[in-house]
Scaffold this active site. Sequence first.
Site, mmCIF file in Angstrom:
data_model
loop_
_atom_site.group_PDB
_atom_site.id
_atom_site.type_symbol
_atom_site.label_atom_id
_atom_site.label_comp_id
_atom_site.label_asym_id
_atom_site.label_seq_id
_atom_site.Cartn_x
_atom_site.Cartn_y
_atom_site.Cartn_z
ATOM 1 N N GLY A 252 -0.215 8.119 1.163
ATOM 2 C CA GLY A 252 -0.213 8.140 2.624
ATOM 3 C C GLY A 252 1.089 7.701 3.266
ATOM 4 O O GLY A 252 2.193 8.050 2.817
ATOM 5 N N SER B 231 -3.364 0.087 14.806
ATOM 6 C CA SER B 231 -3.952 1.399 15.076
ATOM 7 C C SER B 231 -4.420 1.457 16.524
ATOM 8 O O SER B 231 -4.750 0.422 17.118
ATOM 9 C CB SER B 231 -5.165 1.610 14.177
ATOM 10 O OG SER B 231 -5.899 2.744 14.595
ATOM 11 N N GLY C 261 2.483 4.743 3.524
ATOM 12 C CA GLY C 261 3.308 3.785 2.780
ATOM 13 C C GLY C 261 4.257 4.495 1.830
ATOM 14 O O GLY C 261 5.448 4.131 1.723
ATOM 15 N N GLY D 109 0.815 -1.217 0.000
ATOM 16 C CA GLY D 109 0.000 0.000 0.000
ATOM 17 C C GLY D 109 0.841 1.256 0.000
ATOM 18 O O GLY D 109 0.661 2.148 0.825
ATOM 19 N N TYR E 278 -13.251 -2.379 12.019
ATOM 20 C CA TYR E 278 -11.883 -1.837 11.892
ATOM 21 C C TYR E 278 -11.059 -2.239 13.120
ATOM 22 O O TYR E 278 -9.935 -2.728 13.003
ATOM 23 C CB TYR E 278 -11.931 -0.323 11.747
ATOM 24 C CG TYR E 278 -10.557 0.319 11.553
ATOM 25 C CD1 TYR E 278 -9.786 0.036 10.428
ATOM 26 C CD2 TYR E 278 -10.037 1.215 12.501
ATOM 27 C CE1 TYR E 278 -8.530 0.623 10.253
ATOM 28 C CE2 TYR E 278 -8.783 1.807 12.325
ATOM 29 C CZ TYR E 278 -8.036 1.509 11.203
ATOM 30 O OH TYR E 278 -6.795 2.087 11.029
HETATM 31 N N1 LIG Z 1 -3.802 7.711 8.890
HETATM 32 C C1 LIG Z 1 -4.046 7.431 10.147
HETATM 33 O O1 LIG Z 1 -4.435 8.321 10.946
HETATM 34 C C2 LIG Z 1 -3.851 6.041 10.675
HETATM 35 C C3 LIG Z 1 -4.108 5.813 12.031
HETATM 36 C C4 LIG Z 1 -3.955 4.540 12.544
HETATM 37 C C5 LIG Z 1 -3.551 3.509 11.715
HETATM 38 N N2 LIG Z 1 -3.313 3.745 10.386
HETATM 39 C C6 LIG Z 1 -2.903 2.590 9.536
HETATM 40 O O2 LIG Z 1 -1.838 2.983 8.700
HETATM 41 C C7 LIG Z 1 -1.881 2.232 7.482
HETATM 42 C C8 LIG Z 1 -1.674 3.174 6.302
HETATM 43 O O3 LIG Z 1 -2.759 4.060 6.268
HETATM 44 P P1 LIG Z 1 -2.736 5.488 5.528
HETATM 45 O O4 LIG Z 1 -3.196 6.472 6.511
HETATM 46 O O5 LIG Z 1 -1.478 5.672 4.806
HETATM 47 O O6 LIG Z 1 -3.944 5.262 4.494
HETATM 48 P P2 LIG Z 1 -4.047 5.496 2.912
HETATM 49 O O7 LIG Z 1 -3.426 6.787 2.540
HETATM 50 O O8 LIG Z 1 -5.470 5.248 2.572
HETATM 51 O O9 LIG Z 1 -3.121 4.341 2.349
HETATM 52 C C9 LIG Z 1 -3.524 3.000 2.431
HETATM 53 C C10 LIG Z 1 -2.833 2.220 1.365
HETATM 54 O O10 LIG Z 1 -3.376 0.893 1.366
HETATM 55 C C11 LIG Z 1 -3.779 0.566 0.055
HETATM 56 N N3 LIG Z 1 -4.879 -0.375 0.034
HETATM 57 C C12 LIG Z 1 -6.135 -0.212 0.495
HETATM 58 N N4 LIG Z 1 -6.861 -1.318 0.236
HETATM 59 C C13 LIG Z 1 -6.045 -2.180 -0.396
HETATM 60 C C14 LIG Z 1 -6.223 -3.463 -0.930
HETATM 61 N N5 LIG Z 1 -7.400 -4.091 -0.896
HETATM 62 N N6 LIG Z 1 -5.177 -4.066 -1.534
HETATM 63 C C15 LIG Z 1 -3.988 -3.455 -1.614
HETATM 64 N N7 LIG Z 1 -3.754 -2.227 -1.142
HETATM 65 C C16 LIG Z 1 -4.783 -1.595 -0.532
HETATM 66 C C17 LIG Z 1 -4.200 1.897 -0.555
HETATM 67 O O11 LIG Z 1 -4.264 1.797 -1.962
HETATM 68 P P3 LIG Z 1 -5.138 2.864 -2.833
HETATM 69 O O12 LIG Z 1 -4.234 4.051 -2.954
HETATM 70 O O13 LIG Z 1 -5.354 2.141 -4.116
HETATM 71 O O14 LIG Z 1 -6.385 3.106 -2.071
HETATM 72 C C18 LIG Z 1 -3.064 2.790 -0.045
HETATM 73 O O15 LIG Z 1 -1.908 2.600 -0.813
HETATM 74 C C19 LIG Z 1 -3.214 1.495 7.493
HETATM 75 O O16 LIG Z 1 -2.982 0.138 7.804
HETATM 76 C C20 LIG Z 1 -4.012 2.172 8.591
HETATM 77 O O17 LIG Z 1 -4.927 1.312 9.209
HETATM 78 C C21 LIG Z 1 -3.444 4.985 9.856
#
Ligand SMILES: NC(=O)c1ccc[n+]([C@@H]2O[C@H](COP(=O)([O-])OP(=O)(O)OC[C@H]3O[C@@H](n4cnc5c(N)ncnc54)[C@H](OP(=O)(O)O)[C@@H]3O)[C@@H](O)[C@H]2O)c1
Length: 319
Positions: free
Chosen positions: A36, A161, A38, A32, A187
Amino acid sequence: MASERTKFGHDTTTDEVLDGIDLGGKLALITGGSGGLGAETARALASKGAKVVVTARDLAKGEGVAAQIRAASGDDSVEIEELELGSMASIRAFAERFLARHDKLDLLINNAGVMACPQDTTEDGFELQFGTNHLGHFLLTGLLAPALLRAAPARVVSLSSRGHQMSPVVFDDIAFENRPYEKWSAYGQSKTANILFAVELDRRMRERGVRANALHPGVIMTDLSRHMVAEDFEFLSKRSPSGELRFKSVEAGAATSVYAATAPELEGRGALYLEDCGIAEVDDSEGAQSGVRSYALDPAAAERLWAVSEEMIDEKLEP
Ligand SMILES: NC(=O)c1ccc[n+]([C@@H]2O[C@H](COP(=O)([O-])OP(=O)(O)OC[C@H]3O[C@@H](n4cnc5c(N)ncnc54)[C@H](OP(=O)(O)O)[C@@H]3O)[C@@H](O)[C@H]2O)c1
């Protein structure tokens, strides 16, 4: 609150964590990475000499991230690969391509995730959040275990999370068949599973030099909130002691991932839950806003989740 405070904290950035660290010769896989946390994790690791393999379900979106990393760190610094974690077939095909190209994997960052989406299922019929966030990474890690073992000492990082506090894994009804679907419980359950997975993976692999930890990155404005409406922000704010969400930049959000992947002080340590670039305390008090619930670190639940997950995907994983 992190219990073993390092010099790092809430606002520490990826570049600060990596200051003085050389990742030359290391291979990192980040799921991913099309945006974000990643994308930032990949950029930061590549900037210190690691070769990064970034997965995206939308290759065009991933290519945009890869182009930026190449511009900053060189043409050979990044490979972009298609991976849909909601499809066991896609995971198997990806793992096969990866293992054909790479003998070893030093750092696996299981980062991809979805949050609080409407009720749905993956291609294989699993509840969407549990299927994507947990089962997808479960199968992926199992298939890539031989490459991790060849790289030992190697590390696996599970993006969990603080949301894990919203639900344990409800073993009697993981798929919400006998209770109404609730997007935050789903979630929370999937994020608890991410921690339990790290606990059991670490138990299985630690003697052979592969260590696994889980983490909360902080609260960061990314596309993760794509399914949230105003009421959801209100709901999350109310859970916070100050009544407000305390946001981090993306660079600070990805810092705990980079910390888990590279911190010298974590060498030989596993089954931990990290936040703010430090090790978090167990906290089961009502209304706890930081720390980790004991149900998420419970070795018996972790072993049970492994067995249940194998049953669900109909495959024994023996890393
Ligand atoms: N942001 C926060 O405040 C926060 C807080 C706590 C935990 N987290 C955790 O941090 C991690 C990263 O989150 P983020 O904030 O960077 O979110 P994000 O910007 O939405 O990035 C998530 C990534 O996962 C990919 N993804 C989603 N569904 C997928 C699937 N079915 N198969 C393959 N890839 C998939 C997305 O691809 P697309 O670009 O195609 O959608 C994107 O590259 C997550 O596990 C989240 O639970 C984040």
